[in-house]
Design a protein around this motif. Structure first.
Motif, PDB file in Angstrom:
ATOM      1  N   HIS A  24      -2.870  -8.389 -11.138  1.00  0.00           N
ATOM      2  CA  HIS A  24      -3.587  -7.838  -9.994  1.00  0.00           C
ATOM      3  C   HIS A  24      -3.990  -6.382 -10.182  1.00  0.00           C
ATOM      4  O   HIS A  24      -4.256  -5.684  -9.224  1.00  0.00           O
ATOM      5  N   HIS A  25      -4.010  -5.903 -11.408  1.00  0.00           N
ATOM      6  CA  HIS A  25      -4.331  -4.495 -11.651  1.00  0.00           C
ATOM      7  C   HIS A  25      -5.701  -4.157 -11.087  1.00  0.00           C
ATOM      8  O   HIS A  25      -6.660  -4.871 -11.298  1.00  0.00           O
ATOM      9  N   ARG A  26      -5.775  -3.061 -10.370  1.00  0.00           N
ATOM     10  CA  ARG A  26      -7.030  -2.631  -9.761  1.00  0.00           C
ATOM     11  C   ARG A  26      -7.320  -1.211 -10.184  1.00  0.00           C
ATOM     12  O   ARG A  26      -6.960  -0.266  -9.499  1.00  0.00           O
ATOM     13  N   PRO A  27      -7.978  -1.004 -11.312  1.00  0.00           N
ATOM     14  CA  PRO A  27      -8.288   0.355 -11.750  1.00  0.00           C
ATOM     15  C   PRO A  27      -9.113   1.091 -10.701  1.00  0.00           C
ATOM     16  O   PRO A  27      -9.991   0.502 -10.075  1.00  0.00           O
ATOM     17  N   GLY A  28      -8.800   2.352 -10.518  1.00  0.00           N
ATOM     18  CA  GLY A  28      -9.590   3.175  -9.612  1.00  0.00           C
ATOM     19  C   GLY A  28      -9.235   3.025  -8.147  1.00  0.00           C
ATOM     20  O   GLY A  28      -9.868   3.617  -7.290  1.00  0.00           O
ATOM     21  N   ASN A  29      -8.232   2.225  -7.801  1.00  0.00           N
ATOM     22  CA  ASN A  29      -7.848   2.092  -6.405  1.00  0.00           C
ATOM     23  C   ASN A  29      -7.375   3.452  -5.900  1.00  0.00           C
ATOM     24  O   ASN A  29      -6.541   4.089  -6.513  1.00  0.00           O
ATOM     25  N   SER A  30      -7.946   3.911  -4.803  1.00  0.00           N
ATOM     26  CA  SER A  30      -7.549   5.221  -4.301  1.00  0.00           C
ATOM     27  C   SER A  30      -6.351   5.079  -3.371  1.00  0.00           C
ATOM     28  O   SER A  30      -6.264   4.147  -2.591  1.00  0.00           O
ATOM     29  N   HIS A  31      -5.432   5.998  -3.506  1.00  0.00           N
ATOM     30  CA  HIS A  31      -4.279   6.046  -2.634  1.00  0.00           C
ATOM     31  C   HIS A  31      -3.788   7.483  -2.572  1.00  0.00           C
ATOM     32  O   HIS A  31      -4.172   8.315  -3.374  1.00  0.00           O
ATOM     33  N   GLU A  32      -2.957   7.736  -1.597  1.00  0.00           N
ATOM     34  CA  GLU A  32      -2.426   9.081  -1.384  1.00  0.00           C
ATOM     35  C   GLU A  32      -0.908   9.014  -1.442  1.00  0.00           C
ATOM     36  O   GLU A  32      -0.303   8.096  -0.922  1.00  0.00           O
ATOM     37  N   VAL A  79      18.646   8.199  -4.109  1.00  0.00           N
ATOM     38  CA  VAL A  79      18.585   8.449  -5.552  1.00  0.00           C
ATOM     39  C   VAL A  79      17.130   8.482  -6.004  1.00  0.00           C
ATOM     40  O   VAL A  79      16.264   7.876  -5.376  1.00  0.00           O
ATOM     41  N   ALA A  80      16.873   9.195  -7.074  1.00  0.00           N
ATOM     42  CA  ALA A  80      15.513   9.240  -7.630  1.00  0.00           C
ATOM     43  C   ALA A  80      15.167   7.873  -8.218  1.00  0.00           C
ATOM     44  O   ALA A  80      16.023   7.181  -8.762  1.00  0.00           O
ATOM     45  N   ASP A  81      13.911   7.478  -8.084  1.00  0.00           N
ATOM     46  CA  ASP A  81      13.457   6.187  -8.593  1.00  0.00           C
ATOM     47  C   ASP A  81      11.932   6.219  -8.611  1.00  0.00           C
ATOM     48  O   ASP A  81      11.334   7.274  -8.385  1.00  0.00           O
ATOM     49  N   GLU A  82      11.320   5.079  -8.861  1.00  0.00           N
ATOM     50  CA  GLU A  82       9.865   4.975  -8.811  1.00  0.00           C
ATOM     51  C   GLU A  82       9.496   3.811  -7.908  1.00  0.00           C
ATOM     52  O   GLU A  82      10.023   2.710  -8.048  1.00  0.00           O
ATOM     53  N   LEU A  83       8.593   4.063  -6.978  1.00  0.00           N
ATOM     54  CA  LEU A  83       8.083   3.059  -6.050  1.00  0.00           C
ATOM     55  C   LEU A  83       6.848   2.423  -6.664  1.00  0.00           C
ATOM     56  O   LEU A  83       6.027   3.115  -7.279  1.00  0.00           O
ATOM     57  N   HIS A  84       6.718   1.099  -6.510  1.00  0.00           N
ATOM     58  CA  HIS A  84       5.542   0.403  -7.026  1.00  0.00           C
ATOM     59  C   HIS A  84       5.084  -0.636  -6.006  1.00  0.00           C
ATOM     60  O   HIS A  84       5.864  -1.472  -5.586  1.00  0.00           O
ATOM     61  N   VAL A  90      -0.266   0.958  -6.881  1.00  0.00           N
ATOM     62  CA  VAL A  90       0.130   2.223  -6.282  1.00  0.00           C
ATOM     63  C   VAL A  90       1.554   2.508  -6.735  1.00  0.00           C
ATOM     64  O   VAL A  90       2.432   1.667  -6.597  1.00  0.00           O
ATOM     65  N   GLU A  91       1.756   3.692  -7.303  1.00  0.00           N
ATOM     66  CA  GLU A  91       3.080   4.108  -7.748  1.00  0.00           C
ATOM     67  C   GLU A  91       3.356   5.513  -7.246  1.00  0.00           C
ATOM     68  O   GLU A  91       2.425   6.307  -7.061  1.00  0.00           O
ATOM     69  N   ALA A  92       4.633   5.804  -7.031  1.00  0.00           N
ATOM     70  CA  ALA A  92       5.027   7.145  -6.601  1.00  0.00           C
ATOM     71  C   ALA A  92       6.455   7.401  -7.033  1.00  0.00           C
ATOM     72  O   ALA A  92       7.293   6.488  -7.022  1.00  0.00           O
ATOM     73  N   VAL A 100       9.010   9.961   0.925  1.00  0.00           N
ATOM     74  CA  VAL A 100       7.760   9.912   0.172  1.00  0.00           C
ATOM     75  C   VAL A 100       6.883   8.852   0.822  1.00  0.00           C
ATOM     76  O   VAL A 100       7.323   7.724   1.048  1.00  0.00           O
ATOM     77  N   THR A 101       5.652   9.218   1.140  1.00  0.00           N
ATOM     78  CA  THR A 101       4.716   8.298   1.792  1.00  0.00           C
ATOM     79  C   THR A 101       3.551   8.002   0.872  1.00  0.00           C
ATOM     80  O   THR A 101       2.955   8.930   0.312  1.00  0.00           O
ATOM     81  N   VAL A 102       3.249   6.708   0.700  1.00  0.00           N
ATOM     82  CA  VAL A 102       2.036   6.300  -0.006  1.00  0.00           C
ATOM     83  C   VAL A 102       1.107   5.667   1.017  1.00  0.00           C
ATOM     84  O   VAL A 102       1.551   4.925   1.885  1.00  0.00           O
ATOM     85  N   ARG A 103      -0.164   6.008   0.913  1.00  0.00           N
ATOM     86  CA  ARG A 103      -1.182   5.470   1.813  1.00  0.00           C
ATOM     87  C   ARG A 103      -2.289   4.829   1.001  1.00  0.00           C
ATOM     88  O   ARG A 103      -2.720   5.376  -0.008  1.00  0.00           O
ATOM     89  N   PHE A 104      -2.770   3.692   1.481  1.00  0.00           N
ATOM     90  CA  PHE A 104      -3.887   3.007   0.846  1.00  0.00           C
ATOM     91  C   PHE A 104      -4.472   2.029   1.853  1.00  0.00           C
ATOM     92  O   PHE A 104      -3.880   1.776   2.901  1.00  0.00           O
ATOM     93  N   THR A 105      -5.621   1.490   1.546  1.00  0.00           N
ATOM     94  CA  THR A 105      -6.247   0.479   2.383  1.00  0.00           C
ATOM     95  C   THR A 105      -5.968  -0.887   1.775  1.00  0.00           C
ATOM     96  O   THR A 105      -6.219  -1.108   0.592  1.00  0.00           O
ATOM     97  N   ALA A 106      -5.463  -1.800   2.582  1.00  0.00           N
ATOM     98  CA  ALA A 106      -5.140  -3.153   2.122  1.00  0.00           C
ATOM     99  C   ALA A 106      -6.432  -3.962   2.073  1.00  0.00           C
ATOM    100  O   ALA A 106      -6.760  -4.702   2.993  1.00  0.00           O
TER     101      ALA A 106
END
Length: 129
Positions: A24-32, A79-84, A90-92, A100-106
């Motif tokens: 499901h990779h989506r290159p260029g997907n914008s997120h914050e 604890v420190a980790d990585e969100l996916h 979208v990763e953070a 930590v907040t990630v924002r994107f359009t579904a």
């Protein structure tokens, strides 16, 4: 038919991180990604999640979202980790003790897993219809 659908969901979940991301990779997907307190956005689906001592709160489940709806996932981890967020690529970085907040359009329909990479915790699943 219902059993086949259930098996499909299980198969997708068992496939793991790399498989879903590659499929499901989506290159260029914008997120914050933000570490400041989340600001409210009209019509946005807010998904607050806390991780403490390896436990996810609220317990992992489903969040239903309308296609095209904005989403804000806020994770506070001890604890420190990585969100996916699968499917949206979208990763953070999660910082211990910081929200930590990630924002994107579904904008893609389907079921997408939200997880951590280091501790391999399933935080929730997004059901976008």
């Amino acid at each position: 038919m219902r059993g086949v659908r259930g098996l499909l969901v299980v198969a997708v979940l068992v496939a793991g991180c790399g498989q879903l991301s590659d499929t499901h990779h989506r290159p260029g997907n914008s997120h914050e990604v933000a570490t400041a307190p989340p600001r409210a956005v009209s019509g946005e689906v807010a998904v607050p999640i806390t991780i403490a001592r390896g436990q996810v709160s609220p317990p992992s489940g489903w969040v239903e979202i309308r296609k095209g709806q904005p989403v804000a996932i806020t994770v506070t981890s001890d604890v420190a980790d990585e969100l996916h967020v699968h499917g949206y690529d979208v990763e953070a970085d999660l910082l211990a003790g910081k929200a930590v907040t990630v924002r994107f359009t579904a904008d893609v329909a389907g079921v997408f897993q939200v997880e951590t990479h280091e501790n391999k915790l399933v935080l929730t699943q997004l059901a976008v219809k």
